[in-house]
Enzyme design. Sequence first.
Site, PDB file in Angstrom:
ATOM      1  N   HIS A 296      41.879 -10.826  53.374  1.00 13.57           N
ATOM      2  CA  HIS A 296      42.918 -10.206  54.215  1.00 13.57           C
ATOM      3  C   HIS A 296      44.230 -10.077  53.448  1.00 13.57           C
ATOM      4  O   HIS A 296      44.899 -11.073  53.169  1.00 13.57           O
ATOM      5  CB  HIS A 296      43.148 -11.032  55.484  1.00 13.57           C
ATOM      6  CG  HIS A 296      44.034 -10.343  56.467  1.00 13.57           C
ATOM      7  ND1 HIS A 296      43.558  -9.818  57.647  1.00 13.57           N
ATOM      8  CD2 HIS A 296      45.359 -10.061  56.446  1.00 13.57           C
ATOM      9  CE1 HIS A 296      44.567  -9.252  58.307  1.00 13.57           C
ATOM     10  NE2 HIS A 296      45.666  -9.390  57.600  1.00 13.57           N
TER      11      HIS A 296
ATOM     12  N   HIS B  16      47.735  -7.146  52.406  1.00 10.81           N
ATOM     13  CA  HIS B  16      48.466  -5.886  52.643  1.00 10.81           C
ATOM     14  C   HIS B  16      49.060  -5.411  51.323  1.00 10.81           C
ATOM     15  O   HIS B  16      50.184  -5.760  50.957  1.00 10.81           O
ATOM     16  CB  HIS B  16      49.577  -6.087  53.674  1.00 10.81           C
ATOM     17  CG  HIS B  16      49.048  -6.400  55.034  1.00 10.81           C
ATOM     18  ND1 HIS B  16      48.882  -5.448  56.009  1.00 10.81           N
ATOM     19  CD2 HIS B  16      48.602  -7.567  55.567  1.00 10.81           C
ATOM     20  CE1 HIS B  16      48.372  -6.018  57.094  1.00 10.81           C
ATOM     21  NE2 HIS B  16      48.187  -7.301  56.849  1.00 10.81           N
TER      22      HIS B  16
ATOM     23  N   GLN C 202      49.235   0.036  62.229  1.00 11.54           N
ATOM     24  CA  GLN C 202      50.262  -1.011  62.413  1.00 11.54           C
ATOM     25  C   GLN C 202      51.028  -0.856  63.734  1.00 11.54           C
ATOM     26  O   GLN C 202      51.377  -1.833  64.376  1.00 11.54           O
ATOM     27  CB  GLN C 202      51.245  -0.968  61.232  1.00 11.54           C
ATOM     28  CG  GLN C 202      52.464  -1.852  61.352  1.00 11.54           C
ATOM     29  CD  GLN C 202      52.180  -3.328  61.107  1.00 11.54           C
ATOM     30  OE1 GLN C 202      51.997  -3.762  59.975  1.00 11.54           O
ATOM     31  NE2 GLN C 202      52.138  -4.105  62.180  1.00 11.54           N
TER      32      GLN C 202
ATOM     33  N   HIS D 272      43.388  -6.984  63.069  1.00  4.20           N
ATOM     34  CA  HIS D 272      44.404  -7.982  63.365  1.00  4.20           C
ATOM     35  C   HIS D 272      44.224  -8.278  64.846  1.00  4.20           C
ATOM     36  O   HIS D 272      44.397  -7.378  65.673  1.00  4.20           O
ATOM     37  CB  HIS D 272      45.795  -7.412  63.127  1.00  4.20           C
ATOM     38  CG  HIS D 272      46.166  -7.321  61.686  1.00  4.20           C
ATOM     39  ND1 HIS D 272      45.543  -6.468  60.819  1.00  4.20           N
ATOM     40  CD2 HIS D 272      47.093  -7.992  60.955  1.00  4.20           C
ATOM     41  CE1 HIS D 272      46.071  -6.618  59.611  1.00  4.20           C
ATOM     42  NE2 HIS D 272      47.018  -7.538  59.665  1.00  4.20           N
TER      43      HIS D 272
ATOM     44  N   GLU E  98      47.250 -12.051  67.022  1.00  4.47           N
ATOM     45  CA  GLU E  98      48.215 -12.725  66.157  1.00  4.47           C
ATOM     46  C   GLU E  98      49.432 -13.006  67.016  1.00  4.47           C
ATOM     47  O   GLU E  98      50.441 -12.288  66.985  1.00  4.47           O
ATOM     48  CB  GLU E  98      48.569 -11.852  64.946  1.00  4.47           C
ATOM     49  CG  GLU E  98      49.420 -12.615  63.932  1.00  4.47           C
ATOM     50  CD  GLU E  98      49.750 -11.791  62.693  1.00  4.47           C
ATOM     51  OE1 GLU E  98      49.374 -10.605  62.647  1.00  4.47           O
ATOM     52  OE2 GLU E  98      50.397 -12.339  61.782  1.00  4.47           O
TER      53      GLU E  98
ATOM     54  N   ASP F  73      47.097 -12.582  52.898  1.00  4.80           N
ATOM     55  CA  ASP F  73      47.821 -11.734  53.852  1.00  4.80           C
ATOM     56  C   ASP F  73      49.045 -11.063  53.231  1.00  4.80           C
ATOM     57  O   ASP F  73      49.107  -9.837  53.171  1.00  4.80           O
ATOM     58  CB  ASP F  73      48.217 -12.555  55.094  1.00  4.80           C
ATOM     59  CG  ASP F  73      48.558 -11.678  56.304  1.00  4.80           C
ATOM     60  OD1 ASP F  73      48.433 -10.446  56.208  1.00  4.80           O
ATOM     61  OD2 ASP F  73      48.956 -12.237  57.346  1.00  4.80           O
TER      62      ASP F  73
END
Length: 426
Positions: free
Chosen positions: A58, A60, A153, A211, A214, A310
Amino acid sequence: MTALLIRNATLTDGRTDQDVFVESGNIRAIGPQLSAPPGVHEIDAQGWLLSPPFVDAHFHLDATLSYGLPRVNASGTLLEGIALWGELKPQLTQEALVERAMQYCDWAVAKGLLAIRSHVDVCDGRLLAVEALLHVKQRVAPYLDLQLVAFPQDGVLRSPTALANLKRALDLGVDVVGGIPHFERTAEQGAESVRVLCELAAERGLPVDMHCDESDDPMSRHIETLAFHTQRLGLHGRVTGSHLTSMHSMDNYYASKLIDLMYEAQVNAVANPLINITLQGRHDSYPKRRGMTRVPELMARGVPVGFGHDCVLDPWYSLGSADMLEVAHMGLHVAQMTSQAQMRACFDAVTVNNAHILGLAGYGIAEGHPADFVLLQARSPVEAIRLRAARLLVVRRGQVVAQCAPATAMLTLPGRPATIDWTLSR
Ligand SMILES: [Zn+2]
């Protein structure tokens, strides 16, 4: 292609004094005292640990190394991070995205991290980040497996153009369907987003990695819906719930039922220890919740659990260095996984478990597999975590792609050894 013979390695299953013979990019033989064919390049591992490469389930890559652009996250919360990323998005250029991602991939290789699943934001109508990361994926392919997740997102339903953009991203070759149900406007919309995205993945024969939950809100229960649609659509084994931090705050009775459902649906779980301990519990006074998902309980039930890095130097996290041992180290502490077996399980969470979640073929040090491995300056996986061990050698398809000097220090103390030995020699 030259042949390579690693001598005297310790393997992660505890076998010592093992030689590994590599030819044409593949592992041909493993065993003690293998005979060396003429012209082979020999490397003495001196008993250090030869591990399969680290895998990050995971990340970005579109946001990484953007720390401070255009400003720093003052509150340290997830929501300010998302807002900050929204401010940065219109200023992004493809060149800068590629350059930062390439730099991060260099760091990754140096740390023995040779496979990354990266989410890529698809909410910018230009799909700038998608194009940039598809380009990076191609460029790094000889030395790093990059898997991309189409990540809406701003919410696939909340943002009016997100679903269309997400489909375009998949058309361009993005590998996995992403989502963010807890960020949709209502719980119902969140559940609806899970249904829509799972159906899209089923239609296209793609994996899912969302996701999911969270949040510190114990009523954020989208993972239940994700497990439900996974079963309904027969997506067993292809679906991952990332973060799942609300599970930390859930009622124990409900969590026990939920974990069974996840197991039945063969849903994978990914915790992101460095980020979860940083972002969660921000609305608490004292006591403050840790906010990481229930890692030991999920593992005990047989749910595949991986750890992700992450974020590194981005709107959400101001530190990080592509070191998956640092991730395992934090995960172990936050989850209080301190028994030998549990510490070992944390090493698996940044290696084999993540390889399983990514669906990597031929992963692991075995005859016939691609010769991908990292030589760690440690005698065991647990010692590797304790020391965040130096990556003495990183090999991809039989080629040395990174090397580093052993970590040591010179002492000038009377009656003490001249060099430090960090290992426990028994
Ligand atoms: Zn993430």
